[in-house]
Design an enzyme around this catalytic site. Structure first.
Site, PDB file in Angstrom:
ATOM      1  N   ARG A 103       0.830  -1.210   0.000  1.00 29.10           N
ATOM      2  CA  ARG A 103       0.000   0.000   0.000  1.00 29.10           C
ATOM      3  C   ARG A 103       0.870   1.268   0.000  1.00 29.10           C
ATOM      4  O   ARG A 103       0.449   2.300  -0.488  1.00 29.10           O
ATOM      5  CB  ARG A 103      -0.951  -0.009   1.203  1.00 29.10           C
ATOM      6  CG  ARG A 103      -2.159  -0.906   0.971  1.00 29.10           C
ATOM      7  CD  ARG A 103      -3.095  -0.924   2.155  1.00 29.10           C
ATOM      8  NE  ARG A 103      -4.375  -1.494   1.789  1.00 29.10           N
ATOM      9  CZ  ARG A 103      -5.292  -1.899   2.648  1.00 29.10           C
ATOM     10  NH1 ARG A 103      -5.082  -1.786   3.943  1.00 29.10           N
ATOM     11  NH2 ARG A 103      -6.419  -2.400   2.232  1.00 29.10           N
TER      12      ARG A 103
ATOM     13  N   GLY B  32     -12.650  -4.429   1.025  1.00 29.06           N
ATOM     14  CA  GLY B  32     -14.030  -3.964   1.112  1.00 29.06           C
ATOM     15  C   GLY B  32     -14.360  -3.028  -0.046  1.00 29.06           C
ATOM     16  O   GLY B  32     -15.449  -3.093  -0.625  1.00 29.06           O
TER      17      GLY B  32
ATOM     18  N   LYS C 277     -13.685  -9.207   8.856  1.00 30.74           N
ATOM     19  CA  LYS C 277     -14.585  -8.035   8.876  1.00 30.74           C
ATOM     20  C   LYS C 277     -15.991  -8.469   8.457  1.00 30.74           C
ATOM     21  O   LYS C 277     -16.511  -8.061   7.417  1.00 30.74           O
ATOM     22  CB  LYS C 277     -14.051  -6.953   7.944  1.00 30.74           C
ATOM     23  CG  LYS C 277     -12.770  -6.311   8.469  1.00 30.74           C
ATOM     24  CD  LYS C 277     -12.272  -5.207   7.569  1.00 30.74           C
ATOM     25  CE  LYS C 277     -11.004  -4.585   8.118  1.00 30.74           C
ATOM     26  NZ  LYS C 277     -10.355  -3.671   7.173  1.00 30.74           N
TER      27      LYS C 277
ATOM     28  N   GLY D  29      -5.762  -5.612   2.302  1.00 29.48           N
ATOM     29  CA  GLY D  29      -4.416  -5.501   2.870  1.00 29.48           C
ATOM     30  C   GLY D  29      -3.876  -6.843   3.332  1.00 29.48           C
ATOM     31  O   GLY D  29      -2.743  -7.213   3.007  1.00 29.48           O
TER      32      GLY D  29
HETATM   33  N1  LIG Z   1     -11.372 -18.010  11.469  1.00 28.98           N
HETATM   34  C1  LIG Z   1     -10.909 -16.815  11.771  1.00 28.98           C
HETATM   35  N2  LIG Z   1     -11.060 -16.308  13.009  1.00 28.98           N
HETATM   36  C2  LIG Z   1     -10.569 -15.091  13.332  1.00 28.98           C
HETATM   37  N3  LIG Z   1      -9.921 -14.290  12.463  1.00 28.98           N
HETATM   38  C3  LIG Z   1      -9.756 -14.747  11.218  1.00 28.98           C
HETATM   39  C4  LIG Z   1     -10.239 -16.011  10.803  1.00 28.98           C
HETATM   40  N4  LIG Z   1      -9.900 -16.176   9.495  1.00 28.98           N
HETATM   41  C5  LIG Z   1      -9.240 -15.092   9.129  1.00 28.98           C
HETATM   42  N5  LIG Z   1      -9.129 -14.204  10.142  1.00 28.98           N
HETATM   43  C6  LIG Z   1      -8.429 -12.909  10.164  1.00 28.98           C
HETATM   44  O1  LIG Z   1      -8.961 -12.044   9.192  1.00 28.98           O
HETATM   45  C7  LIG Z   1      -8.040 -10.961   9.033  1.00 28.98           C
HETATM   46  C8  LIG Z   1      -8.144 -10.391   7.653  1.00 28.98           C
HETATM   47  O2  LIG Z   1      -9.469 -10.046   7.361  1.00 28.98           O
HETATM   48  P1  LIG Z   1      -9.858  -8.777   6.461  1.00 28.98           P
HETATM   49  O3  LIG Z   1      -9.370  -7.526   7.100  1.00 28.98           O
HETATM   50  O4  LIG Z   1     -11.323  -8.886   6.185  1.00 28.98           O
HETATM   51  O5  LIG Z   1      -9.023  -9.047   5.135  1.00 28.98           O
HETATM   52  P2  LIG Z   1      -8.370  -8.001   4.094  1.00 28.98           P
HETATM   53  O6  LIG Z   1      -7.482  -7.064   4.880  1.00 28.98           O
HETATM   54  O7  LIG Z   1      -7.610  -8.810   3.121  1.00 28.98           O
HETATM   55  O8  LIG Z   1      -9.532  -7.264   3.484  1.00 28.98           O
HETATM   56  C9  LIG Z   1      -6.672 -11.551   9.346  1.00 28.98           C
HETATM   57  O9  LIG Z   1      -6.073 -10.806  10.373  1.00 28.98           O
HETATM   58  C10 LIG Z   1      -6.965 -12.992   9.791  1.00 28.98           C
HETATM   59  O10 LIG Z   1      -6.201 -13.403  10.900  1.00 28.98           O
HETATM   60  O1  LIG Z   2      -7.777  -2.430   5.195  1.00 27.39           O
HETATM   61  C1  LIG Z   2      -8.753  -1.842   4.714  1.00 27.39           C
HETATM   62  O2  LIG Z   2      -9.812  -2.481   4.191  1.00 27.39           O
HETATM   63  P1  LIG Z   2      -9.809  -4.044   3.718  1.00 27.39           P
HETATM   64  O3  LIG Z   2      -9.474  -4.901   4.920  1.00 27.39           O
HETATM   65  O4  LIG Z   2     -11.229  -4.249   3.248  1.00 27.39           O
HETATM   66  O5  LIG Z   2      -8.823  -4.155   2.594  1.00 27.39           O
HETATM   67  C2  LIG Z   2      -8.842  -0.342   4.616  1.00 27.39           C
HETATM   68  O6  LIG Z   2      -7.675   0.268   5.113  1.00 27.39           O
HETATM   69  C3  LIG Z   2     -10.084   0.167   5.331  1.00 27.39           C
HETATM   70  O7  LIG Z   2     -10.001  -0.100   6.706  1.00 27.39           O
HETATM   71  P2  LIG Z   2     -11.351  -0.189   7.592  1.00 27.39           P
HETATM   72  O8  LIG Z   2     -12.094  -1.436   7.125  1.00 27.39           O
HETATM   73  O9  LIG Z   2     -10.874  -0.272   9.009  1.00 27.39           O
HETATM   74  O10 LIG Z   2     -12.150   1.054   7.290  1.00 27.39           O
END
Ligand SMILES: Nc1ncnc2c1ncn2[C@@H]1O[C@H](COP(=O)(O)OP(=O)(O)O)[C@@H](O)[C@H]1O
Ligand SMILES: O=C(OP(=O)(O)O)[C@H](O)COP(=O)(O)O
Length: 404
Positions: free
Chosen positions: A38, A378, A202, A355
């Site tokens: 990023r 997201g 999330k 991320g």
């Molecule tokens: N079964 C689970 N229980 C708790 N946390 C999880 C589980 N599977 C994945 N995660 C967590 O989800 C996080 C990433 O989710 P998210 O922020 O939605 O992804 P991204 O950043 O790629 O959008 C990671 O820190 C990972 O440890």
């Molecule tokens: O990591 C982010 O989103 P992502 O996990 O959906 O890729 C962005 O920095 C947004 O963060 P936020 O979901 O805490 O608003």
């Protein structure tokens, strides 16, 4: 939709430019940035402004601090890495709109870069507060949003701030433009079968996106922390796994809608469970129907990897957001890395977003094999749903404008 690029702005030497970046990078327990994508992806915009000898003030969030200072979420490691990548000093402010930031901003010389502290240390950021946005806007004669990853949030430094700039004083950065153009092209004519792979933690933020995504895809795979809300909705015990109880009805609605639309919907069939959220936890492999009380699901098991691999084999377009497990811990990383390998060896278009997902793909050694690695998880899901992102809509230029 017409957006200015930084090149459309009438910039001259000494102009003050406020740039919103998404430097929300994964940082390990020792404070090391494990994936600086990023930051690297924001360099073209920053370098363009440096070439124009502007004074640059950058704002970003990191994690989700609760509106107050928390060293764990400080952007100091980011300033260090940005400095290294730019091969020049990056001045770090100790606050966001406080006396330190204001004094450092007013002493900024042409071609210098100042990074403000985490904008989410101020509770007004996530409330899209106009007063806070105005204070931020006082750092720049021009505003550039290059934070694709957070452009789906109507937050002060992303949305409200744009109200203080006219059409010739705001623009989308090069990264934001690249991301939007890619997803618009992908959406226009996706090569089918189109498979969405969703996971991560999330749940509340992304679960609602799935219902709008269903009409666009042929198959949907749900793993990671997201899966347990669905398993619970189906009536299974999920122990202490991550669950959003108030989204159980939404999960049922998504599964019913998938059935109605003829979209194939897949959940993990086996789970790696642990007695605690820790690297030294006791670990067991169980089917999705056999998670005991007191245990939590932290990864998908080998049977799920095989099943998801089968689902993916004929995919022509794959969109992946959200790890399949807690990939940061060795014990729970296998499911994510294996799915990364499965996606990487597919012959179709492979798009990865988020991320942590991008970090996982890099750790799995698959980044070179992917067609496009987006800096937004997201944000890319919402774009694919067909939504206008608030941070992008706020930059829209209406009519014919020539600013130069
Ligand atoms: N079964 C689970 N229980 C708790 N946390 C999880 C589980 N599977 C994945 N995660 C967590 O989800 C996080 C990433 O989710 P998210 O922020 O939605 O992804 P991204 O950043 O790629 O959008 C990671 O820190 C990972 O440890
Ligand atoms: O990591 C982010 O989103 P992502 O996990 O959906 O890729 C962005 O920095 C947004 O963060 P936020 O979901 O805490 O608003």
């Amino acid at each position: 939709m017409k957006l200015n690029s930084p090149k459309d702005l009438p910039l001259k030497k000494g102009d003050r430019v406020f740039v919103r970046c998404d430097f929300n990078v994964p940082i390990d327990e020792f404070g090391n940035i494990t994936d600086d994508r990023r930051i690297r992806m924001a360099l073209p915009t920053i370098k363009y402004l440096l070439d124009n000898e502007c004074k640059i003030v950058i704002a970003s969030h990191l994690g989700r601090p609760k509106g107050e200072f928390n060293e764990k979420y400080s952007l100091k490691p980011v300033a260090k890495r940005l400095s290294h990548l730019l091969k020049q000093d990056v001045i770090m402010a100790n606050d966001v709109v406080g006396p330190d930031a204001k004094s450092k901003a007013s002493n900024l010389k042409d071609g210098e870069v100042l990074l403000l502290e985490n904008v989410r240390f101020d509770s007004r950021e996530t409330k899209n507060d106009e007063g806070f946005a105005k204070e931020l806007s006082e750092f720049g004669d021009f505003y550039i949003n290059d934070a694709f990853g957070v452009s789906h949030r109507a937050h002060a430094s992303v949305e409200a701030i744009t109200r203080f700039y006219n059409e010739c004083h705001k623009a989308a950065g090069f990264l934001l433009l690249k991301e939007i153009n890619f997803f618009y092209k992908l959406l226009k004519n996706p090569v089918r079968p189109f498979v969405a792979v969703v996971g991560g933690s999330k749940v509340s933020g992304k679960l609602q996106a799935l219902i709008n995504l269903l009409p666009k895809v042929d198959k949907m795979i749900v793993g990671g922390g997201m899966a347990f809300t669905f398993l619970k909705a189906m009536g299974y015990n999920v122990g202490n796994s991550l669950v959003e109880d108030d989204l159980i009805d939404e999960a049922l609605k998504i599964m019913a809608e998938a059935k109605r639309l003829g979209v194939k919907f897949y959940l993990p069939v086996d789970i790696v469970i642990a007695d605690k959220f820790s690297e030294d936890a006791i670990v067991k492999y169980v089917t999705y129907q056999e998670i005991p009380d007191g245990w939590m699901g932290l990864d998908i098991g080998p049977a799920s990897v095989r099943l998801f691999g089968e689902v993916l084999w004929d995919a022509q377009t794959i969109l992946w957001n959200g790890p399949m497990g807690v990939y940061e811990m060795d014990k729970f990383s296998r499911g994510t890395f294996k799915i990364s390998h499965e996606i990487a060896r597919s012959h179709g278009i492979k798009v990865v977003g988020g991320g942590d997902t991008a970090d996982a793909v890099q750790r799995a050694g698959d980044d070179e094999e992917m067609t496009f690695i987006s800096t937004g998880g997201g944000a890319s899901l919402e774009l694919l749903e067909g939504k206008k992102l608030p941070g992008v809509a706020a930059l829209e230029i209406l009519g014919e404008v020539n600013c130069k």
